[in-house]
Design a protein around this motif. Structure first.
Motif, PDB file in Angstrom:
ATOM      1  N   SER A  45      33.847  37.929  36.595  1.00  0.00           N
ATOM      2  CA  SER A  45      34.095  38.882  35.522  1.00  0.00           C
ATOM      3  C   SER A  45      32.812  39.156  34.754  1.00  0.00           C
ATOM      4  CB  SER A  45      35.165  38.326  34.573  1.00  0.00           C
ATOM      5  OG  SER A  45      35.190  39.049  33.357  1.00  0.00           O
ATOM      6  N   SER A  77      33.781  32.445  38.598  1.00  0.00           N
ATOM      7  CA  SER A  77      34.247  33.702  38.015  1.00  0.00           C
ATOM      8  C   SER A  77      33.260  34.836  38.242  1.00  0.00           C
ATOM      9  CB  SER A  77      34.499  33.529  36.514  1.00  0.00           C
ATOM     10  OG  SER A  77      35.518  32.583  36.289  1.00  0.00           O
ATOM     11  N   SER A  95      36.633  38.801  39.136  1.00  0.00           N
ATOM     12  CA  SER A  95      37.591  37.690  39.082  1.00  0.00           C
ATOM     13  C   SER A  95      37.343  36.841  37.843  1.00  0.00           C
ATOM     14  CB  SER A  95      37.457  36.810  40.323  1.00  0.00           C
ATOM     15  OG  SER A  95      36.191  36.147  40.332  1.00  0.00           O
ATOM     16  N   TYR A  96      38.352  36.078  37.478  1.00  0.00           N
ATOM     17  CA  TYR A  96      38.204  35.079  36.409  1.00  0.00           C
ATOM     18  C   TYR A  96      38.963  33.824  36.835  1.00  0.00           C
ATOM     19  CZ  TYR A  96      38.748  32.470  32.111  1.00  0.00           C
ATOM     20  OH  TYR A  96      38.736  31.456  31.187  1.00  0.00           O
ATOM     21  N   HIS A  97      38.280  32.666  36.767  1.00  0.00           N
ATOM     22  CA  HIS A  97      38.890  31.428  37.264  1.00  0.00           C
ATOM     23  C   HIS A  97      38.875  30.276  36.264  1.00  0.00           C
ATOM     24  CE1 HIS A  97      39.348  33.261  41.159  1.00  0.00           C
ATOM     25  NE2 HIS A  97      38.055  33.517  41.237  1.00  0.00           N
TER      26      HIS A  97
END
Length: 454
Positions: A150, A148, A136-138
């Motif tokens: 990633s 995140s 994920s990336y946030h």
């Protein structure tokens, strides 16, 4: 432009380029040498209605003449109120308040703070952790970096990972981290949330944040049926909030108003930014369900939730309002679903011709392509080959703007790209995109002497 001639501070670019665009029209961007580029990523999943829409430019100009800025402490503004009406009407049932911010990072940062204050006001101040997922990336604030998962981001994260938030595996069926198959897996990836909550301590968990369809870091990973229904059940059981992170998927990108609409689930908060204004002005939204809002309504003390200076900026709200009106008037969300099916089908035909394409996935105009060296085993390529980077560089040479990442959630090996053009793309332009993509793939395979197993 030569990077050494620029006074703009920037991080190293994957493409090693510093192109100077002069203008854009529709789905194309043109550089100072007159070369055209088909923007297959909509300015990194931002642009929905294309460049050069007069109605939006006029709305920005008119608002600029009337009122450039007013601070939220004393005032609201007409464009902000009208935009809030539009956004809450588009949101799932019961989501009746929205706070406007300036970016995806600030939207997720605000959602994090809302979750903490929500539990504090209910007498549960120990609930402060956010659980998120690998792949994920946030965002790039301290809190959103900690969320995140990633590998691209986390490789350089220390010493910024100050919050040490827990992560669970992504629902990546094509590269299942458990080696299982749906539906016999019984949604092991969703049930891991419950296990992690128990291990961390339910009294320490404030919320779970997840992209309905994993975007930039996972290239359109779509969870299996029942996944979010199970997530909602777990969140309710442990009294934690569910934040649907829709920075990419919000406002039509997947062919529905919001990505979570593909499941029978209503979250506690939605964060969404990119397609809200189609890139015409920086703005984001945090949409809040009434069950959360009511806790703040009944608060007996002031809550230091400032939402940032430029929150609800009148010009940004006017731009976003014009974009959303344009989307509605031209039925672009519905068209996004239709043209997305066409493009995905053409990319699947391309996959049948190109042996190193393992998976084509996604919804609407959010379509991922994953590359493997063995289709039967789904074995990814070694990261040392840099396939994603070479595809992006070669694509740019061929007049195609692409975006990709690497890793499968459990390791750094593996390559994938995300296709997310503006909603206005036509069938003929989809064909052009696929043609340029096929040329790019052939050149990359030839340059690397790739040998792939069917």
């Amino acid at each position: 432009m030569n990077e050494k001639q620029s006074h703009v501070f920037n991080t190293p670019r994957w493409h090693k380029t510093c192109l100077m665009p002069t203008h854009g029209k529709g789905i194309y961007v043109y550089d100072s040498e007159g070369k055209s580029y088909l923007d297959a990523i909509g300015g990194t999943h931002v642009i929905s209605i294309g460049h050069g829409v007069t109605e939006v430019a006029d709305a920005i100009a008119e608002q600029s003449r009337q009122l450039c800025f007013i601070h939220k402490a004393q005032f609201t503004s007409e464009p902000q109120e009208r935009l809030a009406d539009v956004v809450t009407a588009m949101a799932p049932e019961g989501m009746d308040r929205v706070g406007f911010v300036t970016s995806g990072s600030t939207a997720n940062e605000m959602a994090f703070q809302v979750a903490l204050y929500y539990h504090q006001l209910r007498g549960k101040p120990s609930k402060y952790k956010i659980i998120s997922r690998w792949h994920s990336y946030h965002g790039h604030t301290i809190a959103t970096l900690a969320m995140s998962g990633s590998r691209f981001v986390r490789n350089s994260l220390p010493p910024f990972d100050l919050l040490n938030f827990p992560h669970i595996q992504a629902p990546h069926c094509y590269q299942c981290p458990y080696g299982l198959t749906y539906p016999s897996c019984q949604l092991a990836c969703a049930n891991e949330l419950a296990r992690t909550i128990e291990q961390e301590g339910p009294d320490t968990i404030a919320a779970f944040i997840a992209e309905p369809i994993i975007g930039g870091a996972g290239s359109a990973i779509v969870p299996p049926p029942g996944y979010y229904e199970k997530i909602r059940e777990i969140c309710d059981f442990y009294d934690i909030l569910f934040i649907s992170e829709e920075i990419i998927t919000g406002f039509g990108r997947t062919g529905k108003n919001f990505g979570i609409d593909h499941w029978n689930v209503i979250p506690d908060m939605i964060t969404a930014t990119k397609a809200l204004s189609s890139g015409y002005a920086p703005i984001g939204a945090v949409i809040i369900h009434k069950r959360v809002r009511e806790i703040f309504d009944h608060a007996t003390k002031n809550i230091p939730l400032s939402l940032f200076t430029y929150a609800g900026h009148p010009i940004s709200c006017a731009a976003a309002l014009a974009v959303q009106n344009y989307l509605a008037e031209h039925n672009l969300i519905e068209k996004c679903a239709v043209i997305g099916k066409y493009l995905k089908n053409e990319l699947q035909k391309l996959a049948a011709r190109e042996s190193f394409i393992g998976d084509v996935r996604g919804e609407g105009l959010l379509i991922g392509i994953e590359f493997v060296q063995n289709r039967e085993t789904h074995q990814p390529f070694s990261r040392s080959l840099g396939i994603t980077e070479k595809i992006m560089q070669t694509g740019l040479k061929n007049g195609l703007i692409l975006r990709g990442r690497f890793g499968t959630g459990t390791g750094v090996d593996g390559d994938h790209i995300l296709i997310s053009p503006p909603f206005i793309i036509t069938e003929a332009q989809c064909d052009e995109l696929v043609e340029k993509l096929e040329l790019t793939f052939k050149e990359v395979k030839q340059s690397l002497n790739l040998v792939c197993a069917e």
